[in-house]
Design an enzyme around this catalytic site. Structure first.
Site, PDB file in Angstrom:
ATOM      1  CG  HIS A  75       1.825  -0.665   2.259  1.00 35.61           C
ATOM      2  ND1 HIS A  75       1.313  -1.466   3.245  1.00 35.61           N
ATOM      3  CD2 HIS A  75       2.012   0.559   2.827  1.00 35.61           C
ATOM      4  CE1 HIS A  75       1.209  -0.781   4.368  1.00 35.61           C
ATOM      5  NE2 HIS A  75       1.622   0.457   4.147  1.00 35.61           N
ATOM      6  CG  ASN A  76      -1.746  -0.473  -3.975  1.00 35.14           C
ATOM      7  OD1 ASN A  76      -1.868   0.745  -3.900  1.00 35.14           O
ATOM      8  ND2 ASN A  76      -2.725  -1.300  -3.638  1.00 35.14           N
ATOM      9  CG  PHE A  77       1.620   3.370  -8.778  1.00 36.08           C
ATOM     10  CD1 PHE A  77       2.786   4.113  -8.598  1.00 36.08           C
ATOM     11  CD2 PHE A  77       0.675   3.833  -9.676  1.00 36.08           C
ATOM     12  CE1 PHE A  77       3.004   5.301  -9.307  1.00 36.08           C
ATOM     13  CE2 PHE A  77       0.883   5.022 -10.390  1.00 36.08           C
ATOM     14  CZ  PHE A  77       2.055   5.754 -10.201  1.00 36.08           C
ATOM     15  NE  ARG A  78      -6.051   2.171  -7.307  1.00 34.11           N
ATOM     16  CZ  ARG A  78      -6.399   2.630  -8.508  1.00 34.11           C
ATOM     17  NH1 ARG A  78      -6.856   3.855  -8.630  1.00 34.11           N
ATOM     18  NH2 ARG A  78      -6.297   1.870  -9.569  1.00 34.11           N
ATOM     19  CG  HIS A 115       5.706   6.930   1.301  1.00 30.28           C
ATOM     20  ND1 HIS A 115       4.844   7.135   0.259  1.00 30.28           N
ATOM     21  CD2 HIS A 115       5.013   6.235   2.233  1.00 30.28           C
ATOM     22  CE1 HIS A 115       3.675   6.603   0.560  1.00 30.28           C
ATOM     23  NE2 HIS A 115       3.747   6.046   1.750  1.00 30.28           N
ATOM     24  CG  ASP A 116       4.812   2.805   1.758  1.00 24.62           C
ATOM     25  OD1 ASP A 116       5.630   2.548   2.663  1.00 24.62           O
ATOM     26  OD2 ASP A 116       3.659   3.215   1.982  1.00 24.62           O
ATOM     27  CD  GLN A 276     -10.071   2.949  10.158  1.00 18.56           C
ATOM     28  OE1 GLN A 276      -9.085   2.349  10.572  1.00 18.56           O
ATOM     29  NE2 GLN A 276      -9.948   3.957   9.333  1.00 18.56           N
TER      30      GLN A 276
HETATM   31 ZN   LIG Z   1       2.606   4.692   3.046  1.00 24.18          ZN
END
Ligand SMILES: [Zn+2]
Length: 367
Positions: A75-78, A115-116, A276
């Site tokens: 959950h980062n900028f990327r 959003h995050d 997955q």
């Molecule tokens: Zn997200």
């Protein structure tokens, strides 16, 4: 710390073209490049012009957004960039600018960017079980999503970062409400509820009905938020590793603090293929199949890669299965039953920890 965006926001032509495609190979190496691309999207969609956004403020706002994402494994900028770029490509793929208003496009893009924000790397289940400050502040109701949203609007209170400064009060209210609704919709605990409501209106979908449009926007941001598997395998697979790394960090902490641990986060119980397959089969594919009913163009571009990905992980699982023992299978099977129960009975969701994650992975291991 950040670096200035290059003065010419137009990247190379091929980059600009690639930006519109969901098959974009990566989130780009440097934050600067991602910032320039995000800036380009706001210009290209006509948002800067239509909402009279000061281009310098747009740059400052994006830098501030970047600084307010933490360096979590997932959950980062990327991740913010990838979700927003997927939204941008869906706007193009589904001709959303013809079907929706510019206000709706602004809401979709801005909610994706925000959003995050300030995600701490530990999901809602952890927040609630550990009785963190966020859980207490938001009374255990989507604490993370409420926080992302609050941070987004805190940033906008700074005049040098307020991209909405030239928007009138009434329109701001509408945009603010739209962004809040979309960010709150990214809580996976609400997945079944949101998808079921959308399915109910799908057969009689009406673009002039505001409630229908709101539900469509909620589905769109949900699709983009969990869309990594749509991308080429070289991009998709490392994202699974990043998510598992973040999950394992959480489960290790939960173990050390004596808190409950979700099986799909436990390094001793989860494997990449089993995780997955369940996620693709029960969450991703049904979600994209639903949106494909409204936008048939989604099938070839977004669903096809998901079907392929499921096939690939099933092959991998077959290999893994030969090495597994029966008791492990049994335990995973019982987890699958509880998982199915959540999907068919949304009212049970809050009691189960498995869904209280923005990007859920489930352990499914049946033959
Ligand atoms: Zn997200």
């Amino acid at each position: 710390m950040y670096h200035p965006i290059p003065s010419t926001h137009a990247s190379q032509e091929e980059t600009i073209e690639a930006l519109r495609k969901p098959t974009l190979m990566s989130g780009y190496g440097e934050p600067n490049e991602m910032l320039s691309c995000l800036e380009h999207m706001y210009h290209d969609l006509g948002l800067v012009k239509d909402f009279n956004i000061n281009p310098i403020i747009l740059k400052r706002w994006l830098l501030c957004i970047h600084d307010n994402y933490r360096s979590n494994p997932f959950h980062n900028f990327r991740h913010c960039f990838c979700v927003t770029q997927m939204m941008y490509s869906m706007v193009s793929l589904c001709s959303l600018q013809v079907k929706l208003s510019q206000v709706d496009i602004l809401i979709l893009m801005t909610a994706s960017v925000c959003h995050d924000l300030d995600h701490p790397g530990y999901n809602n289940t952890y927040q609630i079980n550990a009785r963190t400050e966020l859980a207490v502040r938001y009374n255990d109701i989507s604490p993370l999503e409420n926080h992302h949203c609050a941070v987004a609007f805190q940033i906008l209170t700074q005049s040098e970062c307020n991209i909405f400064s030239n928007i009138d009060q009434e329109q701001f209210k509408r945009i603010r409400q739209g962004i809040i609704t979309l960010i709150l919709a990214t809580d996976m605990a609400r997945h079944a509820e949101i998808l079921d409501s959308f399915k109910e209106i799908l057969d009689n979908f009406d673009y002039s009905n505001e409630e229908h449009i709101t539900q469509l926007k909620m589905i769109l941001i949900k699709c983009c938020d969990i869309s990594n598997e749509v991308r080429p395998i070289e991009v998709a697979e490392p994202w699974v590793d990043c998510l598992l790394e973040e999950y394992f960090m959480q489960s290790d902490r939960e173990k050390s603090e004596g808190l409950p641990v979700a099986p799909f986060m436990d390094r001793d119980k989860v494997t990449k293929p089993t995780a997955q397959i369940g996620f693709l089969k029960f969450v991703l594919i049904p979600l994209f199949e639903t949106i494909a009913k409204l936008f048939p163009e989604v099938e070839e571009v977004l669903l096809q890669p998901l079907w392929e990905s499921r096939g690939r992980y099933e092959e991998l699982k077959q290999t893994d299965d030969t090495m597994k023992e029966d008791p492990e299978r049994l335990s995973s099977l019982s987890f699958l039953w509880s998982f199915n129960a959540i999907l068919s009975n949304p009212s049970r969701q809050p009691t189960l920890p498995t869904f209280i994650s923005p990007c859920l992975i489930v352990t499914v291991n049946v033959t």
